[in-house]
Design an enzyme around this catalytic site. Structure first.
Site, PDB file in Angstrom:
ATOM      1  CG  HIS A  74      -0.422   0.066   2.538  1.00 32.94           C
ATOM      2  ND1 HIS A  74      -0.260   1.250   3.219  1.00 32.94           N
ATOM      3  CD2 HIS A  74       0.004  -0.903   3.392  1.00 32.94           C
ATOM      4  CE1 HIS A  74       0.233   0.998   4.423  1.00 32.94           C
ATOM      5  NE2 HIS A  74       0.418  -0.286   4.550  1.00 32.94           N
ATOM      6  CG  ASP A 191       2.919   0.808   7.716  1.00 32.85           C
ATOM      7  OD1 ASP A 191       2.539   0.236   6.690  1.00 32.85           O
ATOM      8  OD2 ASP A 191       2.202   0.931   8.727  1.00 32.85           O
ATOM      9  CD  GLU A 225      -2.688  -1.461   5.612  1.00 23.10           C
ATOM     10  OE1 GLU A 225      -2.630  -2.448   6.365  1.00 23.10           O
ATOM     11  OE2 GLU A 225      -2.359  -0.302   5.990  1.00 23.10           O
ATOM     12  CD  GLU A 226      -1.406   2.728   7.555  1.00 18.53           C
ATOM     13  OE1 GLU A 226      -1.988   2.325   8.583  1.00 18.53           O
ATOM     14  OE2 GLU A 226      -0.213   2.497   7.320  1.00 18.53           O
ATOM     15  CG  HIS A 326       1.322   3.188  12.446  1.00 23.40           C
ATOM     16  ND1 HIS A 326      -0.008   2.884  12.587  1.00 23.40           N
ATOM     17  CD2 HIS A 326       1.654   2.792  11.193  1.00 23.40           C
ATOM     18  CE1 HIS A 326      -0.451   2.319  11.470  1.00 23.40           C
ATOM     19  NE2 HIS A 326       0.530   2.247  10.618  1.00 23.40           N
TER      20      HIS A 326
HETATM   21 ZN   LIG Z   1       1.133  -1.009   6.474  1.00 19.35          ZN
END
Ligand SMILES: [Zn+2]
Length: 349
Positions: A74, A191, A225-226, A326
């Site tokens: 993603h 990420d 995605e998040e 994150h």
């Molecule tokens: Zn991710």
């Protein structure tokens, strides 16, 4: 099987750094999707199309087409949105994605107005000044009401802020602060931009060596995605397997680290597909790819999003170890190369 083709590390890092420097909070990932599209446009045997939802679906013809396979990563990241324009002219935020705003306290940001203008600023505690608030700087509970954006513009009222073109609902991109030292890549939003870069580098490795994937392969670069539904749609109905490329969680109690790629056997959504896991582990063993096996306590993936949407396929999850996920994240090129090699080995298997 013959040895796997070489991964172009310089290319991988170049793609990663340009992705990291392209803001793509969930819901506003178009520019990053465009960057992926442009990178892949130079390759052979590849067809690209944007989904209606704004993701990118890449169909790559293989040696065979009797067992269609998919991979996903993603491009969307955590971010924020203007929730309210305060009477002080500062902005109250709402988080985009699963994180608390205190994790971005002190970070630079860009407000993107609906007209497309960009206004720079910083995310601060409402009681930020030590000389004004004394011990309150430490004592203030970090929550949405105590975190605000201070704009780098002359404004001290809601009216003046609105005159800049800023409104409720504008996207706020958080600065990635990309830096590379001794093979470490330190940045926000690794990420899953690290996963996206590995996937693109795997395509290049095969193409440089004049190889095709063993099977027709769909690559889905997802953009939601998040918030939990990125890869819920976009795959062909005859898909057999899906390998999700997303970060491995590094921290105390975890086996994952920044120098390995990891296969996640179970996360908060439950176990992944045992047969596909075993296949991937056998491939990594065969090609001496440095990997870890781990379980993530607070984690969900786009592979699960596809399962929950009704996708009847085997799903697995692999990815590079990312420290402080994150948050202000970090990985190492060793983990990126290992992940890319694993993808290459899978594509050729
Ligand atoms: Zn991710």
């Amino acid at each position: 099987m013959a040895s796997i083709p070489k991964v172009d590390e310089e290319y991988l890092v170049e793609v990663l750094v340009s992705l990291l420097n392209t803001p793509s909070p969930t819901g506003f990932a178009g520019e990053a999707i465009g960057l992926v599209e442009k990178s892949l446009a130079e390759f052979q045997d590849i067809k690209q199309r944007r989904t209606r939802k704004g993701g990118l679906v890449v169909t790559w013809s293989g040696e065979e087409d009797n067992f269609p396979r998919g991979l996903t990563a993603h491009v969307d990241t955590l971010g924020a949105m203007v929730k309210e324009i305060k009477s002080s002219g500062r902005l109250k935020l709402t988080a985009i994605g699963g994180f608390a705003l205190n994790r971005v306290e002190g970070e630079g940001c860009t407000v993107i107005t609906s007209a497309g203008d960009k206004v720079r600023g910083a995310i601060l505690l409402t009681t930020a000044s030590a000389h004004v608030h004394g011990t309150k700087v430490n004592e203030t509970k970090r929550e949405d009401d105590t975190i605000e954006v201070r704009l780098d513009a002359r404004t001290s009222s809601a009216k003046e802020t609105r005159a800049l073109g800023i409104e409720v609902g504008d996207y706020v991109a958080i600065d990635p602060r990309v830096e590379m030292n001794n093979g470490f890549v330190r940045s926000r939003h690794l990420d899953d931009k690290a996963g996206v870069a590995c996937l693109i580098a795997a395509v290049k490795a095969l193409q440089d060596a004049n190889h095709k994937p063993a099977q027709i392969t769909t690559l889905l670069f997802s953009n939601y995605e998040e918030v939990g539904h990125g890869a819920a749609s976009g795959f062909p109905a005859d898909l057999e397997e899906l390998v999700t490329i997303d970060m491995a969680a590094v921290g105390s109690g975890q086996t994952s680290d920044e120098f390995h790629t990891t296969i996640c056997i179970k996360d908060s959504g439950g176990p992944y597909h045992h047969g596909l896991n075993q296949k991937l582990r056998a491939l990594a063993d065969e090609h001496k790819i440095p990997y870890k096996v781990d379980v993530y306590p607070y984690y969900g993936s786009d592979g699960e999003a596809y399962w929950r949407a009704g996708g009847d396929v085997a799903v697995a999850l692999i990815g590079p170890g990312i420290d402080a996920s994150h948050n202000y994240e970090r990985t190492h090129t060793d983990a990126l190369i290992a992940t890319t090699k694993w993808i290459v080995a899978y594509l050729l298997s």
